[in-house]
Design an enzyme around this catalytic site. Structure first.
Site, mmCIF file in Angstrom:
data_model
loop_
_atom_site.group_PDB
_atom_site.id
_atom_site.type_symbol
_atom_site.label_atom_id
_atom_site.label_comp_id
_atom_site.label_asym_id
_atom_site.label_seq_id
_atom_site.Cartn_x
_atom_site.Cartn_y
_atom_site.Cartn_z
ATOM 1 N N GLY A 57 0.834 -1.199 0.000
ATOM 2 C CA GLY A 57 0.000 0.000 0.000
ATOM 3 C C GLY A 57 0.868 1.248 0.000
ATOM 4 N N CYS A 84 5.286 -6.206 1.368
ATOM 5 C CA CYS A 84 5.653 -4.793 1.315
ATOM 6 C C CYS A 84 5.099 -4.039 2.542
ATOM 7 C CB CYS A 84 5.180 -4.200 -0.009
ATOM 8 S SG CYS A 84 5.982 -2.640 -0.393
ATOM 9 N N TYR A 85 4.068 -3.197 2.356
ATOM 10 C CA TYR A 85 3.485 -2.496 3.507
ATOM 11 C C TYR A 85 3.005 -3.530 4.542
ATOM 12 C CZ TYR A 85 0.469 0.653 6.195
ATOM 13 O OH TYR A 85 -0.111 1.381 7.212
ATOM 14 N N HIS A 173 7.583 -8.021 -4.010
ATOM 15 C CA HIS A 173 6.230 -8.403 -4.449
ATOM 16 C C HIS A 173 6.262 -9.753 -5.183
ATOM 17 C CE1 HIS A 173 4.087 -4.611 -3.591
ATOM 18 N NE2 HIS A 173 5.302 -4.104 -3.681
ATOM 19 N N GLU A 175 3.798 -11.344 -6.223
ATOM 20 C CA GLU A 175 2.673 -11.426 -7.173
ATOM 21 C C GLU A 175 3.020 -10.863 -8.548
ATOM 22 O OE1 GLU A 175 3.013 -9.420 -4.659
ATOM 23 O OE2 GLU A 175 2.070 -7.463 -4.906
ATOM 24 N N ASP A 231 -13.231 -8.877 -24.153
ATOM 25 C CA ASP A 231 -13.936 -8.698 -22.880
ATOM 26 C C ASP A 231 -15.452 -8.632 -23.061
ATOM 27 O OD1 ASP A 231 -11.347 -8.503 -22.042
ATOM 28 O OD2 ASP A 231 -11.337 -6.322 -21.979
ATOM 29 N N LYS A 372 -7.093 -9.939 -18.212
ATOM 30 C CA LYS A 372 -7.315 -10.325 -19.615
ATOM 31 C C LYS A 372 -7.160 -11.832 -19.872
ATOM 32 C CE LYS A 372 -8.024 -8.189 -23.436
ATOM 33 N NZ LYS A 372 -8.944 -7.054 -23.372
#
Ligand code: XMP
Length: 516
Positions: A57, A84-85, A173, A175, A231, A372
């Site tokens: 964050g 992280c945060y 991170h 992710e 989409d 996506k």
């Protein structure tokens, strides 16, 4: 109600990457839920997660205003991973020290791990590996009973854990795809540490979306803003499954589309998906509203507004339309997020931030939380033609955000021709499916050239090709020089108003994929 399937709870502190964490967890085959930091112990018990992830964050624990979390959550004996945060929050809660770092770390760094941790189990994770960092503060003293997991280029403590209590913290991170072992680390957390089983599939997701649509819409009619892209096509198919003929699809020809797009979309949707489609010719209206407008954000807002107003007008001709559906996906949302979110606004995607404050529909966005490639997977599961699913994304505001400065009919025509040649050439070179998105940009400048024996003073266009999984970050996709040469030569020869072609070699970040 307690979750029946193994669930990871992600507590959001406003990171740009929170949905990316959720998506990575889904990739591990595990269901995930996102909640804000005000979660109570009671709510936690209701969700009954097998593990908790604290997101990153933008806040700082060295400042006064920061987001915290009830300590009862952190000592609930459910395995925790702070990112992280989230890591700094764990350090602060359990008595560690955080200081403002003189050297901030943004982007790539090298992590050297030490000791043994369940988080790094498996042969695949080497001692040193590339990680993605985004922090200014750092942990300078470990909390009691926690051990360091390793260091990075600019911070001595880049991760720590209490293996017995199953609390883990990482400064980098996992992710983000740029972190080499990120996925394996998340698999280790979900499976080995939290004991989650692989129970979440694309089929589950489809069923969940369809029952959500049914529950919201009931017997009312839905108007779908269809663009013919991946989409909205997937959304059309999902809504059709949920409510059948109560779905009505409308395609607005903004005049800002690619060459032959209107005919192609009509063919794909009517023939391919067997859906009724109303095409609305709004070319003049869009062009008129965009006259004299040069500011990119203003353009996006005007297009968003014109879009919705056109829908409102046209829907009056139809009976009982209560809902407007859109194929908004997560990168559109996060990059347009408003002041209600902690993430900064990057640009207003027309089907999100560009929406006017008031309009006469209830909006439904069934794939709003997906990325996506997840949408493509759903499309595949729904048996939508591969050719349709493989189409490169095309932004809602269309060529308007690829024409820098004021939009005009002449510039649109030029760019349509340039884009057509570019896409044709990369298809001929069998590169289309290796590139995630290819686009051309009209630059409002002129340059000198020579053709035959004549001096030419004409426009410059840029071509851009990127490679990405989630469109949140992107690398440039390398097109061989021979092909570039062929593309450039065809454009300059076949499009009379273009004198020069340049090749964009900027990754995202720091650039965005579109130029505006
Ligand atoms: P950026 O330029 O933000 O683009 O890096 C990320 C992805 O989003 C697409 N994009 C949009 N899609 N409405 C859309 O539906 C928009 O306003 C919009 N702006 C960007 C872009 O083409 C890329 O795939």
């Amino acid at each position: 109600m307690k979750s029946k399937i193994d669930t990871i709870l992600i507590i959001d502190f406003g990171s740009q990457y929170t949905q990316l964490i959720a998506r990575r967890i889904r990739e591990c085959g595990v269901y995930s839920i996102i909640h804000d930091n005000r979660i109570t112990l009671k709510k936690l018990k209701q969700i009954n997660p097998k593990g908790i992830i604290l997101s990153g964050g933008p806040e700082s624990l060295t400042g006064k205003n920061n987001l915290k979390i009830s300590k009862s959550i952190l000592i609930s004996q459910i395995p925790i991973l702070g990112i992280c945060y989230g890591m700094q929050l764990i350090a602060a809660t359990f008595g560690g020290k955080i200081t403002k770092s003189k050297k901030q770390e943004f982007g790539s760094s090298i992590f050297t791990r030490i000791g043994k941790s369940k988080l790094f189990l498996g042969k695949k994770i080497s001692k040193k590996f590339k990680v993605w960092m985004s922090h200014a503060d750092k942990v300078t003293k470990l909390p009691r009973n926690f051990q360091s997991l390793g260091s990075s280029t600019n911070s001595e403590i880049s991760g720590f854990s209490n293996e017995k209590k199953k609390i883990y913290a990482l400064q980098f991170h996992p992710e983000v795809t740029h972190t080499t072992n990120g996925k394996q680390i998340l698999i280790n957390f979900c499976k080995n540490i939290c004991g989650c089983s692989k129970s979440w599939t694309t089929k589950n997701k489809i069923e969940e979306i369809i029952s959500e649509i049914k529950a919201i819409v009931n017997n009312d009619r839905v108007l779908l803003a269809l663009s013919g892209g991946v989409d909205s096509t997937v959304v059309a198919s999902l809504i059709k499954k949920a409510i059948g003929k109560n779905l009505c699809c409308m395609f607005i020809d903004t005049g800002l589309l690619r060459k032959n797009e209107v005919q192609d979309v009509e063919k794909n949707i009517k023939k391919g998906l067997k859906l009724n489609l109303i095409t609305v010719d709004a070319k003049k209206k869009f062009l008129k509203n965009l006259k004299h407008v040069t500011n990119p954000e203003k353009k996006r807002k005007i297009i968003g507004e014109t879009f919705i107003r056109t829908f409102e007008e046209e829907s009056k001709k139809l009976k009982n339309i209560k809902y407007l559906a859109q194929g908004t996906i997560y990168p559109d949302v996060i990059e347009s997020s408003s002041s209600s979110s902690k993430s900064d606004v990057i640009k207003s995607h027309h089907n999100v931030g560009g929406l006017p404050k008031k309009f006469n529909f209830i909006l439904i966005e069934p794939i709003r939380k997906l990325f996506k490639d997840e949408v493509r997977k759903i499309g595949r599961e729904l048996s939508i033609a591969q050719l349709l699913l493989d189409r490169h994304p095309f932004p809602g505001p269309g060529l308007a955000v690829r024409i820098l400065g004021e939009v005009s009919k002449e510039k649109i025509n030029i760019l349509q021709e340039v884009d057509h040649i570019f896409i044709e050439e990369i298809k001929n070179a069998n590169l289309y499916n290796r590139i995630s998105q290819a686009l051309s940009v009209f630059l409002p400048i002129k340059s000198v050239g020579v053709m035959g024996d004549q001096r030419k003073y004409n426009y410059v266009v840029a071509i851009r090709a990127v490679k990405t999984n989630d469109f949140m970050t992107a690398d440039i996709s390398e097109i061989p020089y021979k092909i570039l040469n062929q593309i450039s030569s065809r454009i300059v020869n076949e499009v009379p108003k273009v004198a020069r072609v340049v090749y964009d070699i900027t990754s995202k970040p720091p650039g965005t994929i579109e130029w505006e």
